[in-house]
Design a protein around this motif. Structure first.
Motif, PDB file in Angstrom:
ATOM      1  N   GLU A 337     -22.208 -28.831  43.994  1.00 50.57           N
ATOM      2  CA  GLU A 337     -22.633 -30.230  44.071  1.00 50.57           C
ATOM      3  C   GLU A 337     -24.142 -30.330  43.869  1.00 50.57           C
ATOM      4  OE1 GLU A 337     -21.258 -32.347  47.536  1.00 50.57           O
ATOM      5  OE2 GLU A 337     -22.684 -33.985  47.200  1.00 50.57           O
ATOM      6  N   CYS A 339     -26.135 -32.310  45.216  1.00 52.30           N
ATOM      7  CA  CYS A 339     -26.774 -32.430  46.538  1.00 52.30           C
ATOM      8  C   CYS A 339     -26.911 -31.069  47.220  1.00 52.30           C
ATOM      9  CB  CYS A 339     -25.964 -33.352  47.442  1.00 52.30           C
ATOM     10  SG  CYS A 339     -26.105 -35.086  47.023  1.00 52.30           S
ATOM     11  N   TYR A 385     -22.056 -34.745  39.361  1.00 54.73           N
ATOM     12  CA  TYR A 385     -21.894 -34.602  40.807  1.00 54.73           C
ATOM     13  C   TYR A 385     -21.641 -33.128  41.100  1.00 54.73           C
ATOM     14  CZ  TYR A 385     -20.060 -35.827  45.491  1.00 54.73           C
ATOM     15  OH  TYR A 385     -19.842 -35.937  46.838  1.00 54.73           O
ATOM     16  N   CYS A 420     -23.832 -39.993  46.442  1.00 54.67           N
ATOM     17  CA  CYS A 420     -24.915 -39.278  47.123  1.00 54.67           C
ATOM     18  C   CYS A 420     -25.859 -38.634  46.115  1.00 54.67           C
ATOM     19  CB  CYS A 420     -24.324 -38.216  48.048  1.00 54.67           C
ATOM     20  SG  CYS A 420     -23.026 -37.227  47.307  1.00 54.67           S
ATOM     21  N   CYS A 421     -25.273 -38.046  45.049  1.00 59.34           N
ATOM     22  CA  CYS A 421     -26.095 -37.216  44.161  1.00 59.34           C
ATOM     23  C   CYS A 421     -27.159 -38.006  43.391  1.00 59.34           C
ATOM     24  CB  CYS A 421     -25.212 -36.411  43.212  1.00 59.34           C
ATOM     25  SG  CYS A 421     -24.087 -35.288  44.063  1.00 59.34           S
TER      26      CYS A 421
HETATM   27 ZN   LIG Z   1     -23.963 -35.379  46.318  1.00 60.30          ZN
END
Ligand SMILES: [Zn+2]
Length: 648
Positions: A337, A339, A385, A420-421
């Motif tokens: 991911e 993130c 992602y 989120c990313c």
């Molecule tokens: Zn993420």
């Protein structure tokens, strides 16, 4: 770097740049190396990283803002303020955090490239968020109202504390780049509410997704309020004792299976594990806990040795977005991911500051060039992602105005249900200058090579200015010119990556010297105009994998400097799949215009009703030439298949 003396809090407080004050994403009160503010280290607009930071500012920030508006995630705050929730609430339980991450990104950008427009966006976001806060400090659009679940009734999945962590990080960015304003009041209200609700006499549990810990620790540093650090310590102590419910993937998913001091490796959900580790390093530094720091160093070491992809990516499980067991690193199931890459940089950065060990800067570089540079498209408006190392099916290009359901969609997508990313990428690029260099009592250290300029006050000595000119990673020559210097001796440390055998350092027109991987130190009484030239060898490196990483045996990968290369089907004859290509390992590899030209064969294996036999069927082979391109540039030429590990 073992001879370097630890900087004291008094030395931090001295001078303008490495203080607890301005422009720092992370500002530990005692470390070997002191970080620089986002304004002390400027990226040139035409360098590899400066160009991407400009695209982030010009395209990604507005893109994320427009999508959060369109998706209704920002509107959730307005609905909360108007008292109309839960009707019309949009997005997942963690969507509030995306507003906070984006707000943080805008704050860093406003510090380096201030404008009235950016300031207006920041103020408007703060006002909308603040209007949704309740009288006791609680702030969340998804819990606590009639028709919603009660507050803190779902700590495993509710993300309330996780959201706060990102709010606190946004407040840190605002405070360190602007000064106290409404956001400080909002964040203080939230942090005090957390201490009251989850303190020693409060709810004896933790959030399923670590993040509040790293947020509280940094907010404690910037406000000087030790209650926030103590609360983060409580959260870190509680986790690992089964305080959360067991789930289908086990409590390791939340790192609630083993106390952090007893764990040997990062495990479970990768982003959660790494945010938690970043907080644990911060706590170890703040409390002078050498045992905890050493534990985190060991966990990092084993994770890098056994659970990390060649790209620096972490996490091989799709279903629980988790680290696999040791050596479970299949290319085609790489989750990696975006993130998790960013969180890995956060952990390594904190360990680098605390220890000065070059291995942390080396991993940051690998992750920057092969995860952070890969995730966004060249135009900054679509994102990976997950960052696979082997795409077996070409997939499709997602619709421009469609919110992608699938985190592992084959092409970069403009937005995801779980986004989120993109926002994490935005805040990282906006603060990237801060990760380039540090200072110590001995002098300045360059960890990452980005064209730009650095101006920083050495503790108790005076201002050092450095201009960095380089086309790295397209070229291995890095020219560092002194633009300001104290009138006394100091040291300039230049990182020589582990892959760089026979690197050379030359000062002015003196004879060059060969330097070993690590930090090459130049100590002298510098004069303005002095130039230190570092030359890193950019030979093509063909690498294999540990035999225990079963999925990529009989394959090789190509690296040049910090950049990993890949094969894309668009560079093979029409209709070919990357899996058809077999490399001629005896043939030359020619680097031409940023691509690696190689020769091999296209194999056609006869169709078989059963893919297992005592002896492999003889394939039909056609000689072929093709080229490999930097992994960070893949998937920019339409749907196709891709491999990092090429068959040989
Ligand atoms: Zn993420």
């Amino acid at each position: 770097m073992s001879t370097t003396t630890e900087l004291t809090a008094a030395q931090y407080a001295h001078g303008s740049a490495p203080s607890r004050g301005r422009g720092l994403p992370a500002a530990p009160s005692r470390t070997l190396l002191a970080p620089l503010s986002v304004t002390a280290s400027r990226l040139a607009d035409d360098g590899f990283w400066g160009l991407r930071a400009r695209i982030n500012a010009d395209a990604t920030l507005g893109h994320c803002l427009a999508w959060q508006e369109r998706a209704g995630w920002l509107g959730n705050f307005d609905r909360a303020a108007a008292g109309t929730l839960p009707a019309g609430r949009a997005g997942r339980e963690f969507s509030d955090s995306e507003a906070y991450k984006l707000l943080e990104a805008y704050c860093w950008e406003q510090a380096t490239h201030p404008s009235d427009e950016l300031e207006a966006v920041i103020v408007a976001l703060i006002d909308r968020v603040g209007a949704a806060q309740e009288a006791d400090g609680y702030l969340n659009t998804n819990f606590g109202r009639d028709g919603q679940q009660p507050r803190y009734s779902d700590l495993e999945w509710g993300h309330e504390l996780y959201n706060y962590g990102h709010l606190l990080q946004a407040a840190v960015a605002r405070l360190r780049t602007h000064g106290p304003d409404r956001l400080l009041e909002i964040a203080t209200g939230v942090a005090d509410h957390v201490v009251r609700t989850f303190g020693a006499d409060g709810i004896q549990s933790v959030c399923g997704h670590a993040e509040i810990e790293v947020g509280l620790l940094e907010f404690g540093r910037v406000t000087g309020n030790s209650a926030y650090r103590d609360q983060a310590e409580l959260f870190l102590q509680r986790r690992g004792h089964g305080v959360l419910s067991d789930i289908e993937w086990g409590r390791s998913y939340f790192q609630d299976d083993i106390p952090i001091r007893e764990a040997e490796v990062f495990r479970g959900h990768a982003v959660r594990a790494l945010y938690l580790a970043a907080a644990a390093v911060d706590l170890a530094v703040e409390t002078g806990d050498a045992d905890l720091l050493a534990t985190l160093e060991r966990q990092w070491e084993r994770t890098v040795a056994t659970r990390t992809y060649i790209t620096g990516g972490m996490g091989s499980h799709h279903q629980d977005e988790a680290f696999g067991e040791d050596f479970v690193l299949p290319s085609d199931r790489a989750y990696c991911e975006s993130c998790a890459g960013i969180a890995s940089i956060m952990v390594s950065w904190r360990l680098l500051l605390a220890t000065g060990n070059v291995r942390y800067a080396d991993l940051i570089e690998r992750t920057l060039f092969n995860i952070l540079a890969t995730a966004p498209s060249a135009d900054g408006r679509s994102f990976f992602y997950s960052n696979t190392l082997h795409r077996r099916t070409p997939g499709e290009t997602p619709e421009e105005r469609e919110q992608s359901k699938r985190a592992d969609s084959s092409q970069r997508a403009p937005w995801f249900d779980v986004s989120c990313c993109p926002n994490n990428i935005a805040r990282t690029f906006a603060s990237l200058g801060a990760y380039v260099a540090t200072v110590s009592v001995e002098g300045a250290q360059l960890h990452q090579y980005a064209a730009g300029a650095i101006e920083v006050e050495l503790p108790e000595r005076g201002v050092v200015g450095l201009a960095v000119a380089t086309r790295y990673p397209d070229d291995g020559v890095i020219a560092v010119t002194v633009t300001a210097t104290p009138d006394e001796q100091w040291s300039l440390d230049l990182r020589v990556p582990a892959w760089a055998a026979h690197a050379r350092v030359q000062v002015n027109d003196e004879a060059p010297t060969v330097v070993e991987p690590g930090y090459a130190r130049v100590s002298r009484r510098f004069a303005v105009g002095d130039t230190v030239l570092l030359t890193l060898p950019l030979d093509v490196r063909v690498v294999g994998a540990d035999a225990r990483i079963d999925a990529i045996q009989n394959s090789v990968a190509f690296e040049v400097g910090p950049v990993v290369y890949c094969l894309e089907s668009v560079d093979l004859p029409a209709g070919s799949h990357v899996d058809d290509f077999v490399l001629d390992t005896d043939a030359r590899v020619d680097a031409v215009d940023g691509a690696l030209h190689v020769t091999g064969w296209l194999e056609r294996v006869p169709a078989s009703p059963w893919p297992y036999a005592a002896a492999a069927a003889t394939p039909e082979r056609t000689p072929t030439q093709t080229r490999l391109v930097p992994y960070h540039s893949w998937a920019e030429r339409g749907p196709g298949t891709m491999r990092v590990w090429v068959r040989r």
